[in-house]
Design an enzyme around this catalytic site. Sequence first.
Site, mmCIF file in Angstrom:
data_model
loop_
_atom_site.group_PDB
_atom_site.id
_atom_site.type_symbol
_atom_site.label_atom_id
_atom_site.label_comp_id
_atom_site.label_asym_id
_atom_site.label_seq_id
_atom_site.Cartn_x
_atom_site.Cartn_y
_atom_site.Cartn_z
ATOM 1 N N HIS A 38 0.822 -1.230 0.000
ATOM 2 C CA HIS A 38 0.000 0.000 0.000
ATOM 3 C C HIS A 38 0.856 1.280 0.000
ATOM 4 O O HIS A 38 0.690 2.150 -0.825
ATOM 5 C CB HIS A 38 -0.878 0.035 1.256
ATOM 6 C CG HIS A 38 -1.772 -1.140 1.448
ATOM 7 N ND1 HIS A 38 -2.928 -1.345 0.733
ATOM 8 C CD2 HIS A 38 -1.684 -2.180 2.312
ATOM 9 C CE1 HIS A 38 -3.521 -2.459 1.144
ATOM 10 N NE2 HIS A 38 -2.789 -2.989 2.091
HETATM 11 O O1 RIB Z 1 -4.668 0.131 5.021
HETATM 12 C C1 RIB Z 1 -3.286 0.057 4.768
HETATM 13 C C2 RIB Z 1 -2.556 1.068 5.575
HETATM 14 O O2 RIB Z 1 -2.729 0.820 6.978
HETATM 15 C C3 RIB Z 1 -1.034 1.003 5.348
HETATM 16 O O3 RIB Z 1 -0.488 2.267 5.545
HETATM 17 C C4 RIB Z 1 -0.581 0.079 6.431
HETATM 18 O O4 RIB Z 1 0.783 0.280 6.768
HETATM 19 C C5 RIB Z 1 -1.462 0.510 7.562
HETATM 20 O O5 RIB Z 1 -0.889 1.685 8.138
#
Ligand code: RIB
Length: 320
Positions: free
Chosen positions: A251
Site C-alpha cells: 500500500h
Molecule cells: O490500510 C493500509 C494502511 O494501513 C497502510 O499504511 C498500512 O501500513 C497501515 O498503516
Amino acid sequence: MQRILIDTDPGVDDAFAIFLAMRSPELQIEAITTVCGNVPVAQATQNLLTILGVLDLDEFPTIAEGEAEPLVKQLVTAAHVHGEDGLGNTSQHRSTDGSLLYPPANTEIATLSGVDLILEMASRYPDELIIVTLGPLTNIAKAIRKDAAKMRRLRKIVVMGGVFEEYGNVTTTAEFNIFVDPHAAQEVFQFGVPIHIAPLDATHQVVLTGERLHAEFDQQEDNISNFLKDATQACMEFYRRHVGFWGFHIHDALPMGMLTHPEYFESVDAYVQVETAGTLTNGMTVADLRRERRPPNPNAQVCIKVAAEAFLDHFFKRLH
Ligand code: RIB
Ligand code: CA
C-alpha cells in the site's frame, strides 16, 4: 527534485515505501515523523530506526516522534497483520553470535515533537514541502490545529488511505489509516491544501506475491533483500489465511510512485468526506467518483487506476 516529509506508522509496507523513497533521486527526504497506527508510536519510532539501519546511510533525515493517540478514538493497532513488533518480528532476529540481525540506525531522535517538526519543515520550505502520509493523519491534523497558516504553505499532502468502490480492510466500509483517526482525516481533507489520495481501490491493484518477492530477492544476499524477506513472512502468512493468496499489498509504496512516476497512475477529482459519527460506517471515506458527477468543489484527487506491473518492475529496479 521534490522535498518531502514522510509521516509513517511502520508497518511492513511502510518499510517498502521508505526504501523506495530513499532510492528515488527525485525525492529529497527532509524529515520523517512517526505516528501511532500499526503499532504504538514508540514502537513505530523504534521500527523506523530499524528500517533506516538496514540502509547503509551516511546521513539521515531529521526524525521526530509524533502523536501516541488519535484525536478522539482509542488507538486500534494492526499487530495481527504486521507481527507483534510491527515489522514481522525482525527486531528480535539475531545473528549466530547473538547480535541483532537488523540493529537500529545510529542516529538521534529529535527532541521536538513530530507536530513541531512538521511545522518547522512547512515553514522552512514554504510552497515546496510535500507531506507523504503512510499512517493515520493525527500528526497532520494536530499541526493544522497548532498553526494553520504554516500548514497552508504546504505544496500538497499525498495520503495512503481510504477506500471508495471496494470493501474496507479493517471494517466492511473503512480502510485502516482513516479508521484509526477519522476525525483527523476529516479535518485534513477539509483544510484546503491539495490532497492526493492512494486508496485501497488503487493499492489493491498492486499485488506482490511471495513468488515474485522471492524471485527478486532470493538471488541476493544484501541487507534490504534479507530484511524484506524476513519482515514480510508474518503478513504474507496473514494474507494466505485471511485474504486468499501468499503475498501482500505494498500500500504505502504507491504515494512514492505517484510523486516520481505519475504516468503510472490515473486519478479523478473528488469531494471526499469522512464518516466520524457512524457505528457501522465509522472511518468510511465518502465521495462520488462517477465521471459524470464532477464535484463543483473538489478537495482531493483520488487515484483509481495503476499500471501495476510497470510500478512493481520500477519498485524492484530501484531496490536492486
Ligand atoms: O490500510 C493500509 C494502511 O494501513 C497502510 O499504511 C498500512 O501500513 C497501515 O498503516
Ligand atoms: Ca502505514
